[in-house]
Design an enzyme around this catalytic site. Sequence first.
Site, mmCIF file in Angstrom:
data_model
loop_
_atom_site.group_PDB
_atom_site.id
_atom_site.type_symbol
_atom_site.label_atom_id
_atom_site.label_comp_id
_atom_site.label_asym_id
_atom_site.label_seq_id
_atom_site.Cartn_x
_atom_site.Cartn_y
_atom_site.Cartn_z
ATOM 1 N N GLY A 389 -17.669 1.196 19.425
ATOM 2 C CA GLY A 389 -18.162 0.304 18.383
ATOM 3 C C GLY A 389 -19.674 0.351 18.253
ATOM 4 N N SER A 390 -20.264 -0.787 17.868
ATOM 5 C CA SER A 390 -21.649 -0.827 17.390
ATOM 6 C C SER A 390 -22.729 -0.557 18.432
ATOM 7 C CB SER A 390 -21.921 -2.193 16.748
ATOM 8 O OG SER A 390 -21.060 -2.408 15.654
ATOM 9 N N VAL A 391 -22.385 -0.427 19.719
ATOM 10 C CA VAL A 391 -23.435 -0.156 20.706
ATOM 11 C C VAL A 391 -24.189 1.127 20.389
ATOM 12 C CG1 VAL A 391 -22.415 -1.422 22.638
ATOM 13 C CG2 VAL A 391 -21.760 0.943 22.247
ATOM 14 N N VAL A 392 -23.577 2.046 19.632
ATOM 15 C CA VAL A 392 -24.210 3.345 19.368
ATOM 16 C C VAL A 392 -25.239 3.278 18.240
ATOM 17 C CG1 VAL A 392 -22.070 4.463 20.083
ATOM 18 C CG2 VAL A 392 -22.527 4.146 17.646
ATOM 19 N N LYS A 393 -25.384 2.152 17.602
ATOM 20 C CA LYS A 393 -26.233 2.085 16.407
ATOM 21 C C LYS A 393 -27.703 2.350 16.700
ATOM 22 C CE LYS A 393 -23.112 -0.844 13.706
ATOM 23 N NZ LYS A 393 -22.798 -2.190 13.195
#
Length: 687
Positions: A389-393
């Site tokens: 999910g969004s941790v890679v943003k």
Amino acid sequence: MKNFYNRVSNRNQRSSGGPVKSEIPFRLNFLFIIVALLFAALIGQLAYLQVIYGSQFKAEVNSTDTTIETTNVQRGMVYDSNGKVLVGNKAHQAISYTKGVSVLSSSMYDIANKLGNYLTVSTSALTPRQAIDYYLTDTNRLAAVEKKLSGTSGMSTTQKYNKALSYLENDSSFKLTKKQKNAAEIFAKMSGAYSLSTTYIKDSGVSSKEIAEIGEHLSEMPGVQVGTSWSRNYPNGSSIKSIIGTVSSEKTGLPSDKVNELLAQGYSRNDSVGQSYLEQEYESVLRGTKSEKQVEVSGSTVTKEVKKYGGSKGDNLQLTINSTFQKQLQTLVHSAESGAGGDSTGTYAVVMNPNTGGIIGMAGVDRNPSTGKITTNALGTMNSDIVMGSVVKGAMVSGALMDGAITTSNNTLTDKPITVGGVKKASWFNKSGGQDIAVNASGALEVSSNSYMMQLAMKEAGFNYTSGAALTMNTSIFAKERGYFNQFGLGVSTGIDLPGESTGLQGSSSYAHIGNALDLSFGNYDAYTVLQVAQYMSTIANGGTRIAPHVVSAIRGTSSDGSLGAVKDTVTPKVLNRIDMTAAQKKLVTEGLYDVVHGSNTYKTGGELSSIKPEISAKTGTAQTYYKGTETVTLSLASYAPSTNPQVVVALAMPNLGVNAEDNNMKLAKQIYSAYWKTVQSTSTIK
């Protein structure tokens, strides 16, 4: 009277040197000739042997008359960062056998039978072939079996023996007694040893009675010895065992897939060897050096033994892991998973130093949703692939800055639902698209804008977005996005000093899946490990240097009193690559991660973490996932602290939680940071 004078006259002639001829010189000359001929023959034979067969005899003398006998030593131990023993060696009384030179099977048979009177061994591994070999070593039994065979006329001894083997293998009535099986197992172990090599007959569980009785009869059993063997023990608990790995036992011997390679390195077939993880990765350090004894042999008799080398215990490993914190981390992870319920399949966490790559703790558990059973699996942090999910943003924004899709001065976009090919995708806070919200790069991280990330992907692909139009991007966008992610450690090997890590899972890059390039941009397509997430956040925290994580900090010797000795080698940070970003670009990203926790926007996603002291920067993640057809969510988190001058990174993931799960990841993170500052590092050390 006349005769008298004649004798006197003759005597006088001889004494005066008259013409009488002596026989002595002829005899001497004859002897000299014979001796000369013998010397000539001897010299000729010596010359023949020296010139024609000299090198052959010399090689035979060197190989058969002088042999090196080796004996095993203790493996090195493993210590935590504070010098506590994590893996030690437990001594056991053992019975061993050193096979002599040219020992006959009949001799070993006799020794095995005698030893079997005093020693009981496990026969569970005894094969039918070994049982038959033992049985037929008795010449009387062999002769009796051969009498039952037909068609053996003209067969060699070997052919007859093989036929006797086949006969007994097919004889359903053939069976050894309990006592014979015991002796057969001992005989099999003796037979499997190399000449002048030592093998354990029984390496643990030897009773005092067995020791005493064998000791009284050692002189009757050449080669049998009462000695010591070692096995691994874990004095501070076994939670670390999955990271340390395992060692093969005397019973299992060398791994079958590596036996030839290890034999070439000087191992014996029944030696212990590291089979997995640290024990395997650092085998050359931990194994030590066997003692060596030079043995001179005449025929089949050892005539002289000279100790060449006393052997050296294996060197020790000191880890970066703090064992007290590791236990706490494992407990916290287990507790978090226990309360997760539903289809949750596990919880995993990694804590590491972002400036050195040292792993301070790595813990994990797997859960079977069908039974609810939870099992420890710390290595799930490096071999379980999870859609995060969004941790890679943070990596997505960084890539767009490096690509030129946005700049530090021009990075404001409008958050709105993205509709392409009839599919609508939106940010969590603006699903209906009732309002257009202007967000910049740091703000997009703060509120975790999916729309912003998808627009970055389209810009990187050179695609001009129009709502509702077909998504005609080139598939090269997959490689471009992943290329930037890879620079931070997402989707590639982290370089950790443990074997078996996963590099993640990539979704299809075909044009049929072009829409997934948008999902990739906000972390809802490819799968990564928690260790990769920890490395990615460490790269941001330390200013852009990707460092290989490691669990070993130093290789150390052993002091005379058996304690941890001097440092022989240290593990220095291994730089894998550096991120080509300007200071201004890095600042834009780190400001966004700080605002996730401490920003002023109502929609910031990490506000619950604001109570953690010292202050942390973070990126939360929620991925829409499925488990066996049921919709689930995966919660994740990547963070570092303090926000200025980072000292520690915490990364975690909780896959397949119920769809209503919201803050399990942040609750666990708060507990981990609290344990870290109490156990590993004092906040007073923070500048």
